[in-house]
Design a protein around this motif. Structure first.
Motif, PDB file in Angstrom:
ATOM      1  N   UNK A  35     -15.338   5.963  -1.807  1.00 51.39           N
ATOM      2  CA  UNK A  35     -15.790   5.899  -3.470  1.00 51.39           C
ATOM      3  C   UNK A  35     -16.537   4.607  -3.779  1.00 51.39           C
ATOM      4  N   UNK A  36     -16.158   3.480  -3.042  1.00 51.52           N
ATOM      5  CA  UNK A  36     -16.688   2.297  -3.312  1.00 51.52           C
ATOM      6  C   UNK A  36     -18.402   2.276  -2.926  1.00 51.52           C
ATOM      7  N   UNK A  45       0.977  -1.194   0.007  1.00 53.67           N
ATOM      8  CA  UNK A  45      -0.064   0.067   0.056  1.00 53.67           C
ATOM      9  C   UNK A  45       0.840   1.334  -0.001  1.00 53.67           C
ATOM     10  N   UNK A  66      -5.116  -3.593   7.194  1.00 53.21           N
ATOM     11  CA  UNK A  66      -4.839  -2.815   5.829  1.00 53.21           C
ATOM     12  C   UNK A  66      -6.212  -2.672   5.037  1.00 53.21           C
ATOM     13  N   UNK A  67      -5.913  -1.979   4.047  1.00 55.91           N
ATOM     14  CA  UNK A  67      -6.955  -1.620   3.014  1.00 55.91           C
ATOM     15  C   UNK A  67      -7.419  -3.071   2.209  1.00 55.91           C
ATOM     16  N   UNK A  68      -6.248  -3.502   2.086  1.00 56.84           N
ATOM     17  CA  UNK A  68      -6.297  -4.869   1.132  1.00 56.84           C
ATOM     18  C   UNK A  68      -6.868  -5.967   2.050  1.00 56.84           C
ATOM     19  N   UNK A  92     -11.022   7.651   1.794  1.00 57.46           N
ATOM     20  CA  UNK A  92     -11.378   7.999   0.462  1.00 57.46           C
ATOM     21  C   UNK A  92     -11.929   6.956  -0.609  1.00 57.46           C
ATOM     22  N   UNK A  93     -10.904   5.995  -0.541  1.00 52.41           N
ATOM     23  CA  UNK A  93     -11.201   4.411  -1.442  1.00 52.41           C
ATOM     24  C   UNK A  93     -12.484   3.879  -0.718  1.00 52.41           C
ATOM     25  N   UNK A 137     -20.264   4.275  -5.275  1.00 55.66           N
ATOM     26  CA  UNK A 137     -20.599   3.475  -6.423  1.00 55.66           C
ATOM     27  C   UNK A 137     -21.660   2.565  -6.343  1.00 55.66           C
ATOM     28  N   UNK A 138     -21.476   1.738  -5.047  1.00 57.60           N
ATOM     29  CA  UNK A 138     -22.659   0.637  -4.921  1.00 57.60           C
ATOM     30  C   UNK A 138     -23.718   1.236  -4.627  1.00 57.60           C
ATOM     31  N   UNK A 188     -15.171  -3.467   1.416  1.00 56.23           N
ATOM     32  CA  UNK A 188     -15.062  -1.779   1.510  1.00 56.23           C
ATOM     33  C   UNK A 188     -16.069  -1.008   1.888  1.00 56.23           C
ATOM     34  N   UNK A 225      -6.906   9.951   5.079  1.00 59.49           N
ATOM     35  CA  UNK A 225      -7.633  10.370   3.981  1.00 59.49           C
ATOM     36  C   UNK A 225      -7.448   9.656   2.700  1.00 59.49           C
ATOM     37  N   UNK A 226      -6.146   8.974   2.804  1.00 65.91           N
ATOM     38  CA  UNK A 226      -5.777   8.182   1.388  1.00 65.91           C
ATOM     39  C   UNK A 226      -6.736   6.808   1.672  1.00 65.91           C
ATOM     40  N   UNK A 285     -13.068  11.516  -3.041  1.00 64.79           N
ATOM     41  CA  UNK A 285     -14.249  12.168  -2.912  1.00 64.79           C
ATOM     42  C   UNK A 285     -14.553  12.994  -1.778  1.00 64.79           C
TER      43      UNK A 285
END
Lengths: 164, 386
Positions: free
Chosen positions: B154-155, B137, B249-251, B150-151, B158-159, B256, B146-147, B204
């Motif tokens: 965003x998901x 990452x 972690x994000x992964x 934000x992801x 989108x969903x 999400x 923020x990094x 976003x």
């Protein structure tokens, strides 16, 4: 080209590793390939996206572990992936969240056609809320940082190779 | 065996000053908040036999007990980021109920703002370079909240069709609460248009979608039910507790658009035996507007994906029918880094009826949920007053 020995950015443990980087060109944090992730990074050097595959689940997983995080089978192998996928989610970073990054830059999670998701940067596209969408098809492109590290970045399918 | 009604919070307070406090260090803030919370309860320091804390070095409770001059029978250094202090309450309840201690002191103190300019040795980032985030990452410029948030946001957008306007509603409503709180850092009027036209931090997220970075400390005192009525203030009963973590972690995030509040919330509501409609006031973590939105969904106050519409039309603002983050939140009140302590202190103040112009009339039952890490670890408490 000036080369120096430079301590990696995140240095706590394992004990001090030094990697060759071109300081003038590359100030971003670099990964330290650990024993269980070394096959991934070695494959990147030959511009192949090789991911761990669980022979019990018959499916890929990521990030690399000694075992499958779904079924806890330790019967895994490495298989090359196509390098194609879609943007699962993304964000445009307007402030540098890590040293060496010049905003704005695009961070994204790409879902590969084979299933697993990688975190990466999207390059070859204007970093703007107007241009990038979830589900956008992307393909891998390679940034050769040094002898040890090549990073898998992604670009919209059909875009020119433009690794930053 | 349930922890319902087994313990009560009898003291809760913050440091004298919050906001920008350059003349205090984190451990000074822990100590001052501890003094203030003990004074609030009317308990002498000598009665404290258990200390729960984190965020001051690698052996936080040991460091703090040395500094305060306490020899504890029980300590807990549980560190789950911003949710640590809600989880400390659960652990204190368990320890008191098991007879391992009697008076539990839970402390927090950070100088998130002023530390940025201090000299001297700095602690490392705390990341082991072999761990997943450092390998997969950070090399891609992902690290600070923020990094990552934000992801996730965003998901969700989108969903589920969540919009920037939905997020802005939360920033604006929370600011209205801050305008009623003289200790809040940000009290200027704020409109939806102001939020939407502000600069991006991490698309976003506009800047008004992001919490403050401040200096602040807080502390609470927890005792067993049999002693709860001995003290100066009316007790705030711990009716339900829950904790859960799903990833670091994000992964590693299983989904999400979800958070472990779905697990910690379910546990807390089941223990308390109350329904969502019974809750009078809600305090949820707002490191970002999105954090609050997704937490409300995950706690089950509305259907999954409907957090945006559910929280719109200034429903969470003063006078609305879903009072949320009544001190002004991490968005407008204060946010030193691990904000969970301030959710707890505000819930106690609301249930005691101490909140003056921002008091939610007749508040008897509060839901508190804090989030730590990257939507990683949550603690939920259901608190009630007589």
């Amino acid at each position: 080209m000036r080369r120096v020995r430079r301590r990696q950015f995140f240095d706590a443990t394992p004990p001090s590793r030094y990697v060759e980087v071109h300081v003038a060109e590359y100030a971003k944090p670099l990964p330290w390939p650990s024993p269980e992730t070394r096959p991934f990074w070695d494959a990147c050097k030959r511009h192949a996206l090789s991911l761990p595959y669980c022979r019990s689940c018959e499916a890929f997983f990521f990030y690399p572990r000694q075992f499958c995080p779904r079924c806890f089978s330790w019967d895994i192998e490495w298989r090359d992936c196509s390098g194609r996928g879609v943007i699962y989610t993304f964000a445009i970073q307007y402030r540098p969240q890590m040293p060496g990054f010049t905003p704005p830059y695009v961070t994204a999670i790409v879902q590969l056609d084979e299933g697993p998701r990688l975190l990466t940067n999207i390059v070859g596209i204007e970093p703007s809320p107007e241009t990038i969408r979830c589900d956008m098809p992307v393909e891998v492109t390679w940034e050769d940082v040094n002898e040890e590290i090549t990073l898998p970045l992604f670009r919209p399918v059909g875009a020119e190779a433009a690794a930053s | 065996m349930s922890l319902k009604n087994k313990v009560a919070i009898v003291g809760a307070d913050e440091t004298d000053q919050i906001g920008i406090v350059p003349d205090m260090t984190p451990i000074m803030m822990h100590a001052q908040a501890a003094r203030n919370a003990l004074r609030d309860a009317g308990i002498d320091k000598s009665e404290v036999d258990a200390v729960f804390t984190c965020g001051i070095g690698g052996m936080a409770s040991v460091q703090l007990c040395e500094y305060l001059g306490i020899i504890p029978h029980f300590t807990d250094n549980t560190m789950t980021g911003g949710s640590s202090f809600e989880i400390h309450v659960e652990h204190a309840a368990a320890a008191i109920n098991a007879g391992l201690c009697n008076v539990a002191l839970i402390t927090h103190g950070e100088t998130g703002f002023s530390s940025r300019n201090r000299r001297g040795p700095r602690p490392s980032y705390g990341f082991d370079s072999s761990l997943p985030a450092a390998q997969f990452e950070m090399p891609f410029g992902v690290g600070g909240p923020p990094s990552t948030y934000s992801m996730a946001a965003m998901r969700h957008m989108h969903e589920y069709g969540t919009t920037s306007e939905h997020l802005a509603e939360i920033a604006v409503a929370t600011r209205k609460w801050a305008q009623l709180n003289p200790r809040a850092m940000m009290r200027d009027p704020l409109t939806i248009e102001d939020v939407l036209s502000s600069r991006w931090i991490a698309y976003p997220f506009h800047i008004y979608d992001c919490c403050l970075v401040t200096d602040a400390g807080g502390a609470v005192v927890v005792v067993g039910a049999e002693r709860a009525r001995e003290f100066k203030k009316k007790p705030v009963w711990v009716l339900g507790t829950g904790e859960a973590s799903t990833h670091q972690s994000l992964l590693g995030m299983p989904d999400l658009t979800q958070t472990p509040a779905r697990y910690s919330g379910k546990a807390a509501f089941e223990m308390a035996g109350v329904s969502h409609d019974d809750i009078d006031v809600v305090q949820v973590y707002d490191s970002f507007t999105y954090t609050a939105l997704v937490t409300i969904e995950e706690l089950g106050f509305c259907k999954k994906g409907e957090g945006g519409p559910f929280l719109s039309n200034q429903r969470t603002a003063p006078g609305g029918d879903f009072p949320m983050n009544t001190n002004g939140g991490g968005l407008s009140y204060t946010h030193p880094g691990m904000y969970g302590m301030f959710l707890l202190v505000e819930a106690v103040r609301q249930l005691r009826g101490e909140c003056g112009p921002r008091q939610v009339p007749g508040a008897k039952l509060a839901c508190v949920n804090a989030t730590g890490g990257l939507l990683s670890a949550t603690g939920t408490l259901i608190l009630g007053s007589d």
